[in-house]
Design an enzyme around this catalytic site. Structure first.
Site, PDB file in Angstrom:
ATOM      1  N   HIS A  89       0.813  -1.217   0.000  1.00 29.13           N
ATOM      2  CA  HIS A  89       0.000   0.000   0.000  1.00 29.13           C
ATOM      3  C   HIS A  89       0.848   1.270   0.000  1.00 29.13           C
ATOM      4  CE1 HIS A  89       0.416  -0.142   4.520  1.00 29.13           C
ATOM      5  NE2 HIS A  89       0.441   1.172   4.345  1.00 29.13           N
ATOM      6  N   ASP A 119       0.194  -7.608   1.472  1.00 25.21           N
ATOM      7  CA  ASP A 119       0.622  -6.216   1.626  1.00 25.21           C
ATOM      8  C   ASP A 119       2.149  -6.108   1.603  1.00 25.21           C
ATOM      9  OD1 ASP A 119       0.292  -3.506   1.784  1.00 25.21           O
ATOM     10  OD2 ASP A 119       0.015  -3.447   3.951  1.00 25.21           O
ATOM     11  N   SER A 197       4.691   2.583   7.801  1.00 25.54           N
ATOM     12  CA  SER A 197       4.341   1.436   6.969  1.00 25.54           C
ATOM     13  C   SER A 197       5.521   0.990   6.117  1.00 25.54           C
ATOM     14  CB  SER A 197       3.161   1.785   6.062  1.00 25.54           C
ATOM     15  OG  SER A 197       1.984   1.980   6.803  1.00 25.54           O
TER      16      SER A 197
END
Length: 356
Positions: A89, A119, A197
Site C-alpha cells: 500500500h 501487503d 508502513s
C-alpha cells in the site's frame, strides 16, 4: 526615561558577582537495557530506508500530465542485490518511487513484484558503492506475547524514528479497505504511525520479525495497537516476488468466494468453506471433490464443505487461504470435508495457484 535608566543600573549593580552555569552532576553509566537499545538502533538504522512516491495526474483544461507527490513510507534493505522490501500500500497507485538511504543518498526505484494479499512489495535500486547491509532475518514462529519489539521508520515524514514496545498478540486478522483480509499478523503496542508502513519490526537481537503494516486508531494516529506482517510470511513471499514478480499461492484447484461463502453458510446453516466449483484437472478433481449443485427448482445444494486443514478449523475463505499459506506447493495436506452430512478425510498435494 532617566528614571528607567537609573532603575536598570541599580538592578545590575545589585546582581551577584561572578554568576556561572551550575556544575553538571555526573550521570554514571547508562543502564544495560538503554545501551542495548542504542546499539540496536545504531546497527539497524542504515538498513532502513525512506520511500517517497509520486503519481501522474492530468490537468482537466490543458490535458497536460503532471507528476505530483503521492505519499511517503518506510522500507528496509533485503539483500546485497539492491532489493528493498516495503508494504504494497506504500507504492500502490504510484507512477514512481524514490528510496532515500540513511546517509542521504537518493535512488530512483523500480518495482520488482508485489503481493497485495500479503501487503508486501519489492523494489530495486542500483547502489554502486557503500551498499547498506541487509536487515538480519529472524523468525516469527516462536514469538511470545510480552517479548520486546522495536520499530524503525519514518512516521509523518520524521525520518529514522525508533519506537519500542512488546508483542501484544499473535495471529490477528485485519480486513483490507479495498482488498482481501491479511491474516497471521503480529499485534504490538510499539508506536506505529502513518509513514511507519513498510518499516521493520525487530526483536531485541536486532533481527527482522515483521513488517509494520497498519494501525488501529479512530484518530489516525498511534493508539497503542499496531500490526506487522510476520517475517516467516515475508521470507516465503519475497523470494517469489523477486523470482516471478508475483506470489503463487498454494491451492487445490477449487473456486471459493468470501461473499458467497457467508450467504451459503447462513442459508445452509453450516460452518466451513463451501466449494463453489472444482477446476478441471486439479488436485481437488482428482480427489473427487464436488462443488455446489443448483437444482432444477432453483434451490442450492452444497457439495463439499471444507471444515479443517490438518485438524485446524476453517470457517471463512480468509482462514482457508491463511491455512494453505502455511504450506508449500507440492506439500501433501489432509482436509476434513463435510459431504452429505458426513465428515470425509481427503489427502491432496498442493498445486500452484493464481497471484495473491
Amino acid at each position: 526615561m532617566l528614571l528607567i535608566g537609573a532603575l536598570c543600573a541599580q538592578l545590575v549593580s545589585a546582581a551577584p558577582v561572578g554568576v556561572k552555569p551550575r556544575a553538571v552532576t555526573p550521570r554514571g553509566e547508562l543502564a544495560v537495557d538503554e545501551r542495548a537499545t542504542i546499539d540496536l538502533f545504531e546497527r539497524s538504522r542504515a538498513s532502513v530506508v525512506f520511500i517517497s512516491t509520486r503519481e501522474q495526474v492530468q490537468d482537466f483544461w490543458s490535458r497536460n500530465v503532471f507528476s505530483v507527490p503521492k505519499g511517503t513510507g518506510s522500507g528496509f534493505v533485503w539483500d546485497d542485490l539492491g532489493h528493498v522490501v516495503t508494504n504494497y500500500h506504500v507504492i500502490e497507485g504510484a507512477s514512481e518511487a524514490v528510496v532515500k538511504l540513511a546517509d542521504g543518498r537518493d535512488y530512483k526505484a523500480s518495482l520488482v513484484g508485489a503481493s497485495p494479499g500479503h501487503d508486501i512489495a519489492v523494489l530495486r535500486i542500483s547502489v554502486a558503492q557503500k551498499r547498506p547491509q541487509p536487515v538480519p532475518i529472524g523468525t516469527s514462529g516462536d514469538l511470545k506475547v510480552g517479548q520486546k519489539v522495536f520499530a524503525i521508520g519514518n512516521p509523518f515524514g520524521l525520518d529514522w524514528t525508533l519506537t519500542n514496545g512488546i508483542v501484544s498478540a499473535l495471529n490477528r486478522s485485519l480486513s483490507g479497505d479495498n482488498g482481501p483480509a491479511i491474516d497471521n499478523l503480529i499485534q504490538t503496542d510499539a508506536a506505529i504511525n502513518p509513514g511507519n508502513s513498510g518499516g521493520p519490526l525487530l526483536d531485541s537481537a536486532g533481527r527482522l520479525i515483521g513488517i509494520n503494516t497498519a494501525i488501529y486508531s479512530p484518530s489516525g494516529a498511534s493508539a497503542g495497537i499496531g500490526f506487522a506482517v510476520p517475517v516467516d510470511t515475508v521470507n516465503k513471499v519475497v523470494p517469489q516476488l523477486i523470482r516471478y514478480g508475483k506470489y503463487l499461492r498454494p491451492t487445490i484447484g477449487i473456486h471459493v468466494d468470501e461473499a458467497w461463502n457467508q450467504r451459503l453458510s447462513a442459508m445452509l446453516n453450516i460452518r466451513g468453506v463451501v466449494v463453489l466449483r472444482v477446476a478441471p484437472g486439479g488436485a481437488a478433481e482428482r480427489a473427487g471433490m464436488k462443488g455446489v449443485i443448483l437444482n432444477r427448482n432453483g434451490t442450492v445444494a452444497a457439495g463439499d464443505i471444507i471444515v479443517a486443514v490438518e485438524g485446524r478449523p476453517v470457517d471463512t475463505v480468509n482462514k482457508w487461504n491463511a491455512r494453505l499459506d502455511d504450506y508449500e506447493i507440492g506439500d501433501r495436506v489432509k482436509l476434513s470435508v463435510v459431504r452429505q452430512g458426513k465428515v470425509v478425510e481427503l489427502s491432496l498435494i498442493l498445486q500452484s495457484g493464481d497471484q495473491r
